[in-house]
Each structure stands twice: as structure tokens, then as C-alpha cells.
Design a protein around this motif. Structure first.
Motif, short mmCIF file in Angstrom:
data_model
loop_
_atom_site.label_atom_id
_atom_site.label_comp_id
_atom_site.label_asym_id
_atom_site.label_seq_id
_atom_site.Cartn_x
_atom_site.Cartn_y
_atom_site.Cartn_z
N LEU A 67 -5.37 10.71 -6.07
CA LEU A 67 -4.52 10.16 -5.02
C LEU A 67 -4.39 8.64 -5.17
O LEU A 67 -3.29 8.10 -5.22
CB LEU A 67 -5.07 10.50 -3.63
CG LEU A 67 -4.34 9.80 -2.46
CD1 LEU A 67 -2.87 10.20 -2.41
CD2 LEU A 67 -5.05 10.09 -1.16
N VAL A 68 -5.51 7.96 -5.26
CA VAL A 68 -5.46 6.49 -5.25
C VAL A 68 -4.88 5.95 -6.55
O VAL A 68 -4.08 5.00 -6.53
CB VAL A 68 -6.85 5.91 -4.94
CG1 VAL A 68 -6.80 4.39 -4.90
CG2 VAL A 68 -7.36 6.44 -3.60
N THR A 69 -5.21 6.55 -7.68
CA THR A 69 -4.64 6.05 -8.94
C THR A 69 -3.15 6.38 -9.03
O THR A 69 -2.38 5.63 -9.63
CB THR A 69 -5.39 6.58 -10.17
OG1 THR A 69 -5.40 8.00 -10.17
CG2 THR A 69 -6.82 6.04 -10.19
N CYS A 70 -2.72 7.47 -8.41
CA CYS A 70 -1.28 7.78 -8.37
C CYS A 70 -0.55 6.72 -7.54
O CYS A 70 0.50 6.21 -7.94
CB CYS A 70 -1.05 9.17 -7.79
SG CYS A 70 0.67 9.71 -7.84
N MET A 71 -1.12 6.36 -6.40
CA MET A 71 -0.50 5.32 -5.58
C MET A 71 -0.39 4.01 -6.36
O MET A 71 0.67 3.36 -6.36
CB MET A 71 -1.29 5.11 -4.29
CG MET A 71 -1.15 6.25 -3.32
SD MET A 71 -1.82 5.93 -1.66
CE MET A 71 -3.56 5.84 -1.99
N MET A 72 -1.45 3.62 -7.06
CA MET A 72 -1.42 2.37 -7.83
C MET A 72 -0.43 2.47 -8.99
O MET A 72 0.27 1.50 -9.29
CB MET A 72 -2.83 2.05 -8.36
CG MET A 72 -3.79 1.54 -7.31
SD MET A 72 -3.26 0.05 -6.41
CE MET A 72 -2.93 -1.10 -7.73
N ALA A 95 3.78 3.61 -2.65
CA ALA A 95 2.44 4.19 -2.67
C ALA A 95 2.36 5.43 -1.79
O ALA A 95 1.81 6.47 -2.20
CB ALA A 95 1.41 3.16 -2.22
N LEU A 96 2.92 5.33 -0.60
CA LEU A 96 2.83 6.44 0.36
C LEU A 96 3.82 7.56 0.07
O LEU A 96 3.86 8.56 0.79
CB LEU A 96 2.99 5.91 1.78
CG LEU A 96 1.92 4.91 2.20
CD1 LEU A 96 2.22 4.35 3.58
CD2 LEU A 96 0.52 5.52 2.14
N ASN A 97 4.57 7.41 -1.00
CA ASN A 97 5.48 8.47 -1.44
C ASN A 97 5.14 8.94 -2.85
O ASN A 97 5.98 9.56 -3.51
CB ASN A 97 6.93 8.00 -1.36
CG ASN A 97 7.44 8.09 0.06
OD1 ASN A 97 7.61 9.18 0.59
ND2 ASN A 97 7.65 6.95 0.69
N CYS A 98 3.93 8.67 -3.30
CA CYS A 98 3.55 9.12 -4.65
C CYS A 98 3.42 10.65 -4.67
O CYS A 98 3.20 11.28 -3.63
CB CYS A 98 2.26 8.44 -5.11
SG CYS A 98 0.73 9.19 -4.51
N PRO A 99 3.56 11.26 -5.83
CA PRO A 99 3.52 12.72 -5.93
C PRO A 99 2.22 13.35 -5.42
O PRO A 99 2.25 14.40 -4.77
CB PRO A 99 3.69 12.98 -7.43
CG PRO A 99 4.40 11.79 -7.95
CD PRO A 99 3.93 10.63 -7.11
N VAL A 100 1.09 12.72 -5.68
CA VAL A 100 -0.18 13.32 -5.23
C VAL A 100 -0.27 13.28 -3.71
O VAL A 100 -0.70 14.25 -3.08
CB VAL A 100 -1.40 12.63 -5.90
CG1 VAL A 100 -2.70 13.16 -5.33
CG2 VAL A 100 -1.36 12.82 -7.41
N TYR A 101 0.14 12.18 -3.10
CA TYR A 101 0.11 12.06 -1.64
C TYR A 101 0.84 13.24 -1.01
O TYR A 101 0.36 13.85 -0.06
CB TYR A 101 0.74 10.74 -1.21
CG TYR A 101 0.52 10.40 0.25
CD1 TYR A 101 -0.53 9.58 0.64
CD2 TYR A 101 1.37 10.89 1.24
CE1 TYR A 101 -0.74 9.26 1.97
CE2 TYR A 101 1.17 10.58 2.58
CZ TYR A 101 0.12 9.76 2.94
OH TYR A 101 -0.08 9.46 4.26
#
Length: 137
Positions: free
Chosen positions: A50-55, A113-119
Motif C-alpha cells: 500500500l505505502v510503496t504504491c502510494m509513493m 496517493a489516495l487513488n493508487c491501485p493498491v489503495y
């Protein structure tokens, strides 16, 4: 499409290989679930994803807009549910970004960030608290 293959190595350890690069990683059951906690657990990797996807998505947006995110850093924590079924109950993250970013740039990055695929792939009932801090110089 990316393919993976993996092996159960015994003692609650799994190894997985990324087919495109050949990179490998191991997981092990955590201490609170009959493992030794010697490396990432599968639920740790979910949190890391989640966090690395956002970054990563913020990095893509930053590149497109000529913004520099070098020096940015993040910390995060996973909380497991205390009831059954065993699952991640909450992920909280603090993302530190450059303080010189203008308000419209901050908004652009936060939205990315809040629209990344993992989120959006994680269950809606999973609490995902993300705080953006603008202090990196």
C-alpha cells in the motif's frame, strides 16, 4: 501481466520469484501466528504494498509535473484484528514530503496517493489512515 512462481520452504516460509526480473523474496509467519518473525510476513507485504504504491504513484505524478520528491520518506504500521477471521484491521502511514511544494502541488500528489491501485484493491472496511507531512528540505 506479470507472472510469479513460488515454493513452500517449510517452517511456515515461502519464497516467491518475479518472472520478469528474477528477483526473489521470502515470507515467514509472524511471531504472533506461530512463526519466528525473521522476515516479512504476507500481511506485512500487503501493508508495504500500500505505502510503496502510494509513493510510486506520487513519483510518477511528480515526474510528469517536474516536481522533485528525493529525500521523501515514510513510516507506517499495521494493526491486526483481534477477532476472527485473522486479518489486517488498520494501516496507518505518515508520508514526509518536501516542504517547498505549493498547495496545488500537494493536492495533486495527495490525490494521486489516495487513488493508487493498491489503495482501491484493499477492502473498504480496512481502515487506511494516511497523514502527509511537509517537512523535507
Amino acid at each position: 501481466m506479470v507472472k510469479f512462481r513460488g515454493w513452500y520452504r517449510g517452517e511456515k516460509r515461502c519464497e516467491v520469484e518475479h518472472s520478469d526480473s528474477g528477483s526473489r523474496l521470502m515470507t515467514v509467519a509472524p511471531k504472533d501466528n506461530n512463526g519466528d518473525g525473521s522476515t516479512f510476513s504476507p500481511t506485512d507485504l500487503c501493508t508495504v504494498s500500500l505505502v510503496t504504491c502510494m509513493m510510486t504513484v506520487m513519483g510518477i505524478v511528480a515526474d510528469r509535473n517536474g516536481l522533485e520528491l528525493s529525500g521523501s520518506w515514510y513510516s507506517f504500521e499495521k494493526t491486526m484484528a483481534s477477532d476472527l477471521p485473522r486479518r489486517i484491521a488498520a494501516i496507518s502511514a505518515e508520508i514526509h514530503l518536501p516542504g517547498f511544494l505549493l498547495p496545488e502541488q500537494r493536492h495533486l500528489l495527495e490525490r494521486a496517493a489516495l487513488n493508487c491501485p493498491v489503495y482501491h484493491s484493499l477492502a473498504a472496511e480496512l481502515s487506511k489512515e494516511v497523514v502527509f507531512v511537509y517537512d523535507v528540505v
